[in-house]
Design a protein around this motif. Structure first.
Motif, short mmCIF file in Angstrom:
data_model
loop_
_atom_site.label_atom_id
_atom_site.label_comp_id
_atom_site.label_asym_id
_atom_site.label_seq_id
_atom_site.Cartn_x
_atom_site.Cartn_y
_atom_site.Cartn_z
N ARG A 1 31.83 27.78 39.31
CA ARG A 1 32.17 26.39 39.01
C ARG A 1 32.70 25.65 40.22
O ARG A 1 32.43 24.46 40.41
N SER A 2 33.44 26.33 41.05
CA SER A 2 34.04 25.64 42.20
C SER A 2 33.10 25.64 43.41
O SER A 2 33.43 25.05 44.43
N TYR B 1 27.01 31.32 33.92
CA TYR B 1 27.25 30.04 34.60
C TYR B 1 27.41 30.30 36.10
O TYR B 1 27.90 31.36 36.50
N PRO C 1 31.68 19.96 34.47
CA PRO C 1 31.82 21.39 34.78
C PRO C 1 30.45 22.00 35.14
O PRO C 1 29.45 21.64 34.52
N TYR C 2 30.45 22.88 36.10
CA TYR C 2 29.22 23.59 36.51
C TYR C 2 28.11 22.63 36.92
O TYR C 2 26.93 22.86 36.65
#
Ligand SMILES: *Cc1c(COP(=O)(O)O)cnc(C)c1O
Length: 357
Positions: A60-61, A57, A245-246
């Motif tokens: 995320r941030s 992934y 998310p993501y």
């Protein structure tokens, strides 16, 4: 036969928002940059993509990207919220601060997505009017805010589709009114680099203001789908709870970061477009059209002798595509043309001249 499932009522009644993407030689309907980003950027991106761990992934941030964007505006990453185009930024804002039993205020004519996204998120729309010259009418803003107490108030400066740049003191006044009713002010600055002032100057830790920007226009990267807002940290934290998310993929994060190193090329592109806008406006002034002074990379105009929609079709028949605004609030008969390359603009002027004379 079974009955088809129906979408919720507000969706069923909705007209989709889209600009027809018909095949033409000259595409001046969506305010994109007529030039691609610099070749150095494309080369750097290609190199960087070779190192992506595609089985993982993405961050995320999106910390690297948000840090780089924040640096451009003198703020930290905690004040930056990024998403897939500024439309997704605005949608996330509405999902967070709008929604059922909540209200968003818009002042027409303005960017159609502000009310469209409000409806998609089941947010009521309080529709105010701009003045006859399409400048903000502060009395009207005060009336709408006092009577509707919107949770979110949208401004757009330079405004799409009129090209009007709001006066800094008017924006400051609206911000005070919004603060007094406990709302959020969102200033959409998709064309911010064309103006000599920005609502970014009004930001503050406890100020309920967000300013949204996009890579789609001045950054010449509509194909990337990246936009962001700058706002107070506490507000950005709320948005981060709501967004998927993501949501920002690895490519977008890398490209968005690398692009910022080419701000000089962007500034030069903006300067060229402003010059070309002057040339286009001078040519259009010779024709039988009403025009509004623009502070962005497009010009709103209304043919005087022929219906706007007929002119739109006649231009399309000549392989020139502009935006048909004729049915938009208060824009009866109006069309909007994006500033293109000099060659594209010459084609447009030649076609318009043929249609109108
Ligand atoms: C083009 C435009 C946007 C950009 O939307 P993206 O989703 O970033 O492509 C946002 N606001 C206004 C006023 C625009 O004209």
């Amino acid at each position: 036969m079974n009955q088809r499932p129906s979408p919720r009522e507000s969706v069923a009644l909705m007209a989709g928002y889209h600009s027809p993407q018909i095949e033409v030689d000259v595409r001046l309907n969506t305010n994109e940059s007529p030039e691609p980003p610099p070749p150095e950027f494309t080369a750097e991106l290609t190199t960087a993509l070779a190192d992506v761990a595609w089985h993982r992934y993405p961050d995320r941030s999106a910390l690297g990207l948000r840090t780089a964007i924040g640096r451009c505006h003198g703020v930290g990453p905690e004040q930056v919220f990024a998403a897939n185009g500024s439309n997704e930024v605005l949608q996330t804002l509405l999902l967070t601060y709008g929604g059922p039993a909540r209200t968003a205020a818009v002042f027409e004519p303005t960017y159609a997505l502000h009310s469209h996204l409000s409806r998609i998120t089941s947010t009521d729309v309080a529709e105010g009017r701009r003045g006859d010259d399409f400048a903000l009418d502060l009395g009207e803003v005060e009336r709408v805010l006092a009577s509707q107490r919107p949770d979110i108030t949208f401004l757009c400066s330079p405004n799409n589709p009129t090209g009007v740049v709001d006066r800094p003191r008017d924006v400051a006044t609206v911000l005070q009114l919004v603060t007094d009713i406990g709302g959020v002010l969102c200033v959409d600055e998709a064309y911010g680099q064309f103006a000599d002032h920005s609502a970014l100057d009004l930001l503050g830790a406890e100020v309920p203001l967000v300013v949204s920007r996009t890579y789609s226009k001045t950054w010449a990267m509509a194909g990337l789908r990246l936009g962001y807002l700058i706002g107070p940290q506490w507000l950005v934290e709320e948005l981060e709870k709501v967004v998927l998310p993501y949501h920002l993929d690895a490519t977008t994060q890398i490209a968005g970061t690398l692009a910022l190193a080419h701000s000089e090329a962007m500034d030069e592109r903006v300067a060229r477009l402003v010059q070309e806008r002057g040339r286009l406006v001078a040519a259009m002034a010779e024709l039988d059209v009403e025009m509004w002074p623009s502070g962005a990379n497009f010009v709103l105009f209304r043919p005087r002798s022929i219906a706007g929609t007929d002119v739109w079709q006649a231009l399309a028949d000549r392989s020139v595509l502009v935006r048909n605004c004729a049915s938009w609030p208060r824009l009866d008969g109006c069309l909007r043309v994006t500033i293109g390359t000099p060659t594209e603009d010459d084609r447009f002027v030649a076609a318009l001249t043929e249609v109108l004379t």
